[in-house]
Design a protein around this motif. Structure first.
Motif: not given
Length: 222
Positions: A31, A95-97, A99, A103, A151-152, A155, A158-159, A190
């Motif tokens: 991370k 940025w992993g959390r 909203r 962004y 940034r996305v 995430r 991870q998803d 999650r």
């Protein structure tokens, strides 16, 4: 640029220093590496977008001329949007959390920085109005998606990993319906994806029970 990157690196290093000391001389955790890479990757994205802008707005000068212009104008054309990203405190945000609104705010800061950069270039080099509009539109269209993608992407990965993990089949799983499809259910899913694997393997979640008529027959939290 050097100040922002060194300050950002020092912040990440100090944040994880106690853990690294306890673990001994090891590589930084994954991370931390991802966070450290944000500034250089975004400088590269802004530089590439600015090079594209100069190429599209000055095709008559050829590649060598575009390259010379890029080297001459990058301190303003790339530096100001990068400072706008730094001023938005984007390098302090997890940025992993984040909203969706965060962004959007990042995009607005970057667009503002691009507008200021193009205005500064107009003052320094007396550009035509048509060229200014083309530069702003092209720069925004190239830079904003690139920076947001940087940034996305973690995430999204991870998803994707969570989706694969959640749909793995294990022995002795119980077919389960969850009562309620709200945000608490999102947090529970999650936890199933990224929490204790032994606990997550006990449930094979098939759907939700909810009294909201708008949700009936629709896919939620898949």
């Amino acid at each position: 640029l050097s100040y922002v990157m060194i300050r950002h690196l020092a912040y990440v290093e100090l944040h994880d220093s106690s853990g690294l000391i306890c673990q001994g001389l090891q590589l930084p955790p994954g991370k931390a590496i991802a966070v450290i890479l944000y500034p250089p990757l975004e400088v590269l994205a802004l530089s590439a977008a600015f090079l594209l802008v100069l190429f599209l707005t000055s095709p008559s000068i050829g590649w060598e001329g575009v390259r010379e212009h890029w080297l001459l104008l990058s301190p303003v054309g790339v530096g100001i949007p990068f400072l706008a990203l730094a001023a938005s405190r984007s390098y302090r945000r997890v940025w992993g959390r984040a909203r969706v609104s965060e962004y959007g705010l990042l995009a607005l800061w970057l667009i503002g920085g691009i507008c200021v950069a193009v205005a500064a270039l107009e003052v320094l080099h007396d550009l035509y109005v048509q060229t200014i509009a083309t530069m702003v539109v092209t720069y925004v269209g190239a830079a904003v998606p690139s920076v947001l993608a940087i940034r996305v992407t973690p995430r999204l990965l991870q998803d994707c990993m969570g989706f694969i993990h959640r749909h793995e089949r294990h022995e002795n799983q119980k077919r389960t319906l969850l009562y309620g499809a709200g945000y608490t259910a999102t947090l529970f899913l999650r936890e199933q994806c990224f929490g204790d694997v032994s606990k997550a393997a006990r449930f094979d979640i098939k759907g939700f029970i909810n009294d909201d008529q708008n949700l009936h027959g629709r896919i939620v939290h898949n």
